[in-house]
Design an enzyme around this catalytic site. Structure first.
Site, PDB file in Angstrom:
ATOM      1  N   LYS A 201     -12.141  78.631  27.395  1.00  0.00           N
ATOM      2  CA  LYS A 201     -11.112  79.568  26.952  1.00  0.00           C
ATOM      3  C   LYS A 201     -10.968  80.713  27.944  1.00  0.00           C
ATOM      4  O   LYS A 201     -11.940  81.193  28.493  1.00  0.00           O
ATOM      5  CB  LYS A 201     -11.502  80.111  25.566  1.00  0.00           C
ATOM      6  CG  LYS A 201     -10.392  80.822  24.855  1.00  0.00           C
ATOM      7  CD  LYS A 201     -10.791  81.112  23.418  1.00  0.00           C
ATOM      8  CE  LYS A 201      -9.708  81.926  22.735  1.00  0.00           C
ATOM      9  NZ  LYS A 201     -10.067  82.278  21.372  1.00  0.00           N
TER      10      LYS A 201
ATOM     11  N   HIS B 162     -10.041  93.070  11.839  1.00  0.00           N
ATOM     12  CA  HIS B 162     -11.484  92.805  11.915  1.00  0.00           C
ATOM     13  C   HIS B 162     -12.271  94.014  11.431  1.00  0.00           C
ATOM     14  O   HIS B 162     -13.215  93.890  10.647  1.00  0.00           O
ATOM     15  CB  HIS B 162     -11.918  92.529  13.371  1.00  0.00           C
ATOM     16  CG  HIS B 162     -11.332  91.324  13.994  1.00  0.00           C
ATOM     17  ND1 HIS B 162     -10.692  91.376  15.219  1.00  0.00           N
ATOM     18  CD2 HIS B 162     -11.296  90.032  13.608  1.00  0.00           C
ATOM     19  CE1 HIS B 162     -10.291  90.170  15.550  1.00  0.00           C
ATOM     20  NE2 HIS B 162     -10.639  89.329  14.586  1.00  0.00           N
TER      21      HIS B 162
ATOM     22  N   SER C  89      -5.634  88.951  17.083  1.00  0.00           N
ATOM     23  CA  SER C  89      -5.956  89.251  18.483  1.00  0.00           C
ATOM     24  C   SER C  89      -4.888  88.701  19.417  1.00  0.00           C
ATOM     25  O   SER C  89      -4.552  89.337  20.423  1.00  0.00           O
ATOM     26  CB  SER C  89      -7.326  88.683  18.849  1.00  0.00           C
ATOM     27  OG  SER C  89      -8.339  89.371  18.168  1.00  0.00           O
TER      28      SER C  89
ATOM     29  N   ARG D  63      -5.923  85.652   6.199  1.00  0.00           N
ATOM     30  CA  ARG D  63      -4.656  86.387   6.277  1.00  0.00           C
ATOM     31  C   ARG D  63      -3.534  85.678   5.534  1.00  0.00           C
ATOM     32  O   ARG D  63      -2.609  86.307   5.040  1.00  0.00           O
ATOM     33  CB  ARG D  63      -4.222  86.555   7.735  1.00  0.00           C
ATOM     34  CG  ARG D  63      -5.107  87.446   8.548  1.00  0.00           C
ATOM     35  CD  ARG D  63      -4.694  87.425   9.988  1.00  0.00           C
ATOM     36  NE  ARG D  63      -4.874  86.066  10.508  1.00  0.00           N
ATOM     37  CZ  ARG D  63      -4.959  85.736  11.782  1.00  0.00           C
ATOM     38  NH1 ARG D  63      -4.828  86.663  12.698  1.00  0.00           N
ATOM     39  NH2 ARG D  63      -5.143  84.494  12.163  1.00  0.00           N
TER      40      ARG D  63
END
Length: 151
Positions: A41, A17, A127, A90
């Site tokens: 979440k 990031h 993450s 990615r």
């Protein structure tokens, strides 16, 4: 003025990031890192900690600010007069997922999504991998900015 929103949960911010934001700085007059809030979440780091990690990482960069938000990212873009959404890619799976979101956002608004490929040396970092390393007592400090290492 070219303003971009960089949305995510940033639980926590990673070197991927961080690198993406740094590389996007020449493209935009302002980058707003937008921490999305999803009540369903479960996060490892509190919202306050995630915001602090990002603010500390970019304390010397006036073009970067941090906000929290709920709801659609395009609604936040309209609220903050941002014309762009910044996203990192990615791998091919990221591309397919992000492409669908970008097409939907364009169908619902005039917001354009700008994709940057992640750097080779950070493309493996996510993450969720960082959280897994932390949970299992590994050295996560090689995967995150300095601000997260103090946690």
């Amino acid at each position: 003025m070219r303003k971009a929103i960089f949305p995510g949960s940033f639980d926590p911010i990673t070197l991927g990031h961080y690198d993406l934001i740094k590389r996007a700085l020449p493209l935009f007059d302002e980058i707003v890192v937008a921490i999305g809030i999803n009540a369903e979440k479960k996060y490892m780091f509190s919202l306050e900690d995630r915001k602090k990690f990002i603010e500390e990482s970019f304390k010397d960069e006036p073009k970067v600010s941090v906000v929290t938000y709920e709801g659609l990212t395009i609604d936040l873009c309209h609220k903050l007069d941002a014309q762009f959404i910044l996203r990192g890619l990615r791998n091919p799976a990221d591309f397919e997922f992000e492409k669908a979101i970008a097409h939907t956002n364009r169908q619902l608004s005039d917001i354009e999504t700008v994709f940057l490929l992640t750097a080779i040396d950070t493309s493996h970092i996510s993450s969720s991998i960082v959280r897994d390393v932390i949970r299992n007592g590994g050295d996560y400090t090689i995967l995150v900015p300095e601000s997260v290492k103090t946690k």
